[in-house]
Scaffold this active site. Structure first.
Site, mmCIF file in Angstrom:
data_model
loop_
_atom_site.group_PDB
_atom_site.id
_atom_site.type_symbol
_atom_site.label_atom_id
_atom_site.label_comp_id
_atom_site.label_asym_id
_atom_site.label_seq_id
_atom_site.Cartn_x
_atom_site.Cartn_y
_atom_site.Cartn_z
ATOM 1 N N GLY A 183 50.813 4.430 18.637
ATOM 2 C CA GLY A 183 51.460 4.396 17.367
ATOM 3 C C GLY A 183 51.376 5.742 16.486
ATOM 4 N N GLY A 184 51.860 6.865 17.315
ATOM 5 C CA GLY A 184 52.145 7.986 16.726
ATOM 6 C C GLY A 184 53.527 8.173 16.243
ATOM 7 N N ALA A 239 56.688 9.189 17.959
ATOM 8 C CA ALA A 239 57.421 8.404 18.693
ATOM 9 C C ALA A 239 57.228 6.883 18.675
ATOM 10 C CB ALA A 239 57.090 9.010 20.259
ATOM 11 N N GLY A 240 55.924 6.436 19.040
ATOM 12 C CA GLY A 240 55.822 4.911 18.877
ATOM 13 C C GLY A 240 56.149 4.131 17.650
ATOM 14 N N ARG A 242 55.796 30.774 21.764
ATOM 15 C CA ARG A 242 53.934 30.689 21.929
ATOM 16 C C ARG A 242 53.458 31.037 23.223
ATOM 17 N NH1 ARG A 242 53.733 24.599 18.973
ATOM 18 N NH2 ARG A 242 54.255 25.500 17.070
ATOM 19 N N GLU A 245 55.391 12.959 23.378
ATOM 20 C CA GLU A 245 54.673 13.904 24.249
ATOM 21 C C GLU A 245 54.572 13.411 25.579
ATOM 22 O OE1 GLU A 245 51.737 15.868 21.942
ATOM 23 O OE2 GLU A 245 51.230 17.243 23.900
ATOM 24 N N SER A 255 58.478 19.546 18.311
ATOM 25 C CA SER A 255 57.772 18.409 18.819
ATOM 26 C C SER A 255 58.111 17.365 17.958
ATOM 27 C CB SER A 255 56.537 18.541 18.888
ATOM 28 O OG SER A 255 55.861 18.863 17.812
ATOM 29 N N LEU A 256 57.943 17.345 16.547
ATOM 30 C CA LEU A 256 58.171 16.186 15.861
ATOM 31 C C LEU A 256 59.690 15.565 16.038
ATOM 32 C CD1 LEU A 256 56.338 17.715 12.527
ATOM 33 C CD2 LEU A 256 55.671 16.191 14.420
#
Lengths: 594, 251, 216
Positions: A11-12, A14-15, A297, A389, A404-405
């Protein structure tokens, strides 16, 4: 007509995005998460989210965003979906804006953008220095709304154990454990979407959250899913080293003008703020005049390593360099960076408004992950999708900051409708599977759990985890030597043997965290092998993967995606070509403009 | 040289229906330790000071940088996040207890789902028409953003509920965190269109009227959210709404 | 039919009415009451004159019931309900506002008990007629003087702190800064009422008339 059913694991960002898009299509969702979804790791993302909205009159475009992303990822990412992501990014920002994200604003009331690593444009929208938190909350709120309309059912505090596969190898649901009652239950579904995040815990202390163990993707890998580009692990250049974890000090600190330096005089014992300007060595600005402190990075991380270990110019008390924002006006810091400076002050006890911060690289992001196709986030197991991810699609050999977001939300938004389409077109849904398919998987998991509970021995799971983290961080992060990678594989064999001798100090059947952690540790050991083997095989330097013995990118031999598979308890590697149809290959160097 | 050690006392309870007991552990001191490292050290060697071997302590933790809200517990009498509780700054022996205003699960784990339920009850979201592309959101002044952003950093840790005298079994008070979220959504240009629904929710039992201004909430908020300002502001909003609907009826 | 929303609105408005009633009419009446009694600091004769004037206002009983006793009874009953629904923790978390929260409950009860006693003795046992001499006689007994002092201080604190609560609970003082200002206003109110109240008690006890020079 048959009512399809979708399960989403994780549930981040993407979820939650996948959940929203499935619920919007009118298909019921069961959303599984090990923690309440509002506590997912996405909250840790700080700096911002990229979208080429070109609101600063710089002539930015989605094509330039695409170019920066592919170039930053050293041409390892398949290009079609990356292009799709960059084109969708401005609309994604609009969506988040409509959901109420408190993005920073310009005086005209429009979204403000700042600069991030690996680009020359102000392309990063941000909400203070807690953008991930703000984005996650916005999606969480939308999902809560669907939940109140009974379109989504949440299973928080459940740990994914395995997929339920029928005799044809098609996914028919999942098997999960209730972390309070320790019950093992199977749940039927027509399609399952995995959004289970990164694998930081494999490296012990990383910038990741405790739940980022990669256990779910490892379990799925052991059931036959491919795992791609495992060797690509991003080490963030600026983190606060810590006893329990390394805390991220966002790239946005540099985006807002923060500078990285060390004293010119090695072993200078003065306090950072007392060292005059002329006696500071701003090595990133000197070595990379065009991008300065905002090189990607991997480049910044290697530069810091070089300064600290090769040139022996690190700070006096332990390996670290200065990240300095103390020259920036206080009101700017408060408006734009407060969240992260507060973390530094709280956990280190020094005020970064006044003194330069001491930072060092730490494992941060998993570029590799579950293999998915280049159309709709489907894995090689029919009925199983992956987004975020935990899959490998968008970042190639190195992820750009603030990408990433956007990749999580974009991929979640593709996976959801794709899973719905798949489920609706299934000739026979999960209800056609016999109950023995589910019972078989439940018994397999119950037996494995009982085995762990009754195992006798002398080993402690946390000790093994610490040893795993140490060897992985030492040998499989910034600099990789084949000899050390081989030693790591031997060490992993040893750890796997010790794993079999773990003695659980807790054999109870109620909220037994030791049991769940130990199970996850077993899965981490498998992923560690995937990462290390991939690194050992890949004899070149590309993005975050750096081998001094092979210091150049080798497109002739290594412009290919690593695909790990699991057969008879062994990790096997194969390779497939990368889609480079849109942007021609060119050398990646940040010493000058591209 | 003798190793420096310190004592940690933990209130433990195997199950909700079993009695609680205090147990003492002696841990080796290292620089930069926090309460999480203490709990991990115990998990690695769960032996009490008097030599009894026990199960590791159950606790919730996730991000370890005070942004997920998971690891709230009572440390030396104060509800706070375990990750940011640095051992060097704590009085010894360190006393650790679970939050008391939420149903206990085991040891330091409590069930805070009430807060998420209350976010549902108060419709704490911006109702959008759909996730398809509908163009940019409403314009917002930097001043509104600067007022809203601090509120949007609430991590739902529950500290403000724990410390509030009015959050207990007898009231159903939603607590400062939830009230503050209502203020946030009512501030947003789209959210404001649906402010009445949220204000209605806060009018009833467990709503804003339960706040009696002890102002403890703001003292324990790890994110320094101006909770007492939110409470006062929402009090005024609900009052105006109640009077308006009393005289004019609902729109 | 009444909807659930209407019911909850009623209970919400009752709560707001509780804090309002503490200010108007109860707080306002307290101010008036202290002011009238301050005539004792001018001279006994002046006090008796003002007292008899008040004792002979038309519609006295209905006005007393409507403007004083009923609001006090409502304020007290509702206040007790609030008291029971809270679990104080000021002893373990001794922050200023938390102490104020606890003291507000205790002073409320003290003030209410005192007012009950005060009304019973001075209004009813005296059949609505009270003279300077009656009060002075009561105050001559140190125990009663102390009782009155406690009542005065409890009521003054409760009013002052209540004004601060009122400012917050009616959303009049929203920012931390304005809440601090309201707090100071409440504190000054409490001090002013305490000083005036104690001065009046001292006047009766010691036949002290500091304002007698105002007399022609």
């Amino acid at each position: 007509m048959r009512q399809p059913k979708i399960i989403i694991v994780g549930g981040g960002l993407a979820g939650l995005m996948a959940t929203i898009s499935v619920a919007e299509a009118g298909v019921p969702v069961d959303l599984f998460s090990i923690v309440p979804v509002k506590r997912s790791h996405s909250v840790c993302a700080q700096g911002g989210i990229n979208a080429a909205k070109n609101l600063k009159g710089e002539g930015d475009s989605t094509w330039k965003h695409f170019d920066d992303t592919i170039y930053g990822g050293d041409f390892l990412a398949n290009q079609s979906l990356v292009k799709g992501m960059c084109e969708a990014a401005p609309a994604i920002i609009d969506l988040l804006d409509r959901m109420g994200v408190m993005f920073n604003r310009t005086p005209e009331g429009l979204l403000d953008f700042r600069r991030f690593g690996g680009t020359l444009y102000n392309r990063t929208a941000f909400a203070g220095a807690t953008t991930g938190q703000q984005l996650l909350y916005a999606l969480d709120e939308q999902v809560r709304r669907f939940e109140s309309e009974d379109k989504v059912k949440k299973f928080e505090g459940w740990s994914f154990l395995s997929a339920v596969l029928d005799d044809g190898g098609v996914a028919r649901g999942i098997c999960a454990m209730n972390l309070k009652t320790m019950e093992i239950v199977t749940f039927p579904a027509d399609a399952v979407i995995f959004c289970t995040g990164g694998i930081g815990a494999v490296f012990g202390r990383s910038t990741n959250s405790v739940v980022c163990t990669g256990s779910a993707q490892s379990a799925l890998f052991q059931q036959g899913a491919y795992y791609a580009n495992g060797e690509f692990i991003q080490v963030h250049p600026t983190a606060i080293p810590g006893e329990d974890k390394c805390r991220l000090m966002s790239e946005s600190a540099r985006g807002e003008g923060g500078r990285v330096w060390v004293p010119k005089q090695p072993g200078d014992s003065r306090r950072g703020k007392d060292i005059p300007e002329g006696e500071r060595f701003y090595f990133l600005e000197e070595w990379y005049p065009k991008y300065g402190n905002l090189v990607p990075r991997d480049v910044a991380t290697r530069a810091i390593h070089k300064v600290v270990f090769e040139m022996k110019m690190g700070l006096l008390d332990g390996p670290a360099v200065y990240l300095d924002v103390s020259h920036i006006a206080r009101d700017v810091l408060e408006r734009k960076l407060e969240g992260i400076l507060e973390i530094y002050e709280k956990f280190v006890g020094v005020d970064p408004h006044e003194e330069p911060m001491k930072v060092f690289p730490a494992m941060h992001y998993t570029m590799g992950g579950l293999w998915v196709n280049t159309q709709d986030q489907a894995t090689n197991i029919p009925g199983i999708y992956a987004a975020g991810e935990c899959e490998y699609q968008y970042h190639g050999a190195n992820r750009l900051g603030a990408n990433s977001l956007v990749s999580c939300i974009y991929a979640g938004g593709i996976a959801g409708p794709a899973a719905v389409r798949y489920a609706e077109n299934l000739e026979q849904g999960h209800e056609s599977s016999s109950s023995s398919v589910f019972e078989r998987e439940r018994v397999r998991q119950q037996d494995a759990t009982d085995g762990l509970l009754h195992q006798q021995g002398t080993e402690n799971p946390l000790t093994i985890w610490r040893d795993l983290g140490d060897v992985m961080t030492e040998n499989v992060t910034v600099i990789r030597y084949n000899a050390n990678l081989k030693k790591t594989l031997t060490k992993l064999d040893e750890l796997s043997e010790r794993f079999k001798k773990i003695n659980l100090q807790d054999r109870t059947q109620w909220s037994n965290q030791t049991l769940n952690f130990t199970r996850e540790l077993g899965n981490m050991l498998v992923l560690a092998r995937v990462v290390t083997m991939g690194a050992l095989e890949r004899n070149e330097t590309r993005g975050a993967h750096y081998k001094p013995e092979f210091p150049n990118r080798d497109d002739a031999n290594w412009l290919k995606t690593t695909k790990a598979s699991y057969r008879n308890g062994q990790v096997e590697l194969s390779y497939e070509p990368v889609d480079v149809s849109l942007l021609p290959l060119r050398e990646r160097k940040y010493t000058a403009a591209k | 040289m003798a190793e420096k050690t310190f004592i940690v006392r933990i209130k433990r309870q195997q199950r909700p229906d079993e009695p609680a007991r205090w147990e003492e552990f002696e841990l080796r001191h290292r620089p930069h330790m926090n309460v999480i490292t203490c709990l991990r050290d115990i998990a690695e060697r769960p032996t009490t000071r008097d030599g009894r071997e026990l199960t590791p302590v159950s606790y919730e933790a996730n991000c370890l940088e005070e942004v997920c809200g998971a690891c709230a517990m009572i440390i030396n009498g104060q509800p706070r996040q375990a990750c940011s509780a640095l051992v060097d700054n704590l009085e010894k022996p360190i006393r650790i207890e679970p939050l008391t205003k939420f149903p206990l699960v085991r040891d330091l784990v409590v069930d805070r789902s009430k807060m998420f339920q209350d976010l549902k009850r108060t419709k704490a979201w911006i109702p959008i028409d759909g996730s398809y592309d509908l163009g940019p959101g409403p314009r917002m002044s930097p001043a509104t953003q600067e007022a809203g952003y601090p509120l949007s950093r609430c991590i739902t840790c529950g500290n403000c509920l724990e410390i509030c005298p009015k959050v207990n079994e007898d009231t159903q008070f939603v607590g400062a965190a939830i009230v503050s979220q209502v203020r946030l959504f009512n501030m947003h240009p789209t959210g404001a269109m649906h402010a009445a629904e949220r204000l209605d929710a806060l009018m009833g039992p467990g709503g804003i009227a339960d706040c009696d201004n002890a102002q403890n909430c703001v003292k324990v908020c790890p994110k320094n959210i101006p909770l007492t300002e939110s409470l006062a502001d929402v009090n005024g909003q609900v009052l105006r709404h109640a009077i308006k609907t009393w005289f004019h009826g609902r729109d | 039919m009444r909807s659930a929303a209407a019911d909850s609105r009623t209970s919400f408005l009752l709560d707001k009415l509780h804090s309002l009633s503490g200010v108007i009419p109860i707080g306002a009446y307290l101010a008036e009451h202290f002011f009238e009694n301050s005539y004792a600091l001018v001279s006994p004769a002046k006090y008796n004159y003002v007292a008899s004037k008040l004792e002979t206002v038309p519609w006295r009983l209905p006005l007393e019931i409507l403007l004083i006793w009923a609001p006090i009874a409502f304020h007290a009953c509702y206040g007790l309900r609030i008291w029971w629904s809270g679990k104080q923790n000021a002893t373990s978390h001794p922050w200023m506002a938390n102490w104020m929260y606890l003291l507000q409950r205790w002073t409320g009860v003290l003030a209410f008990l005192f007012i009950g006693y005060h009304v019973w003795t001075v209004r009813f046992l005296s059949h609505g007629k009270t003279t300077y001499a009656d009060i002075a006689q009561t105050m001559a007994d140190a125990r009663f003087a102390a009782l009155y002092a406690v009542g005065v201080l409890a009521a003054s604190f409760h009013l002052g702190n209540g004004l601060w609560n009122f400012a917050c609970k009616w959303g009049l003082a929203v920012t931390a800064r304005s809440q601090r200002a309201a707090g100071w206003f409440g504190a000054l109110t409490a001090i002013a009422f305490s000083v005036a109240g104690l001065a009046i008690l001292a006047g009766f006890r010691f036949h002290w008339t500091p304002f007698d020079s105002y007399l022609p």
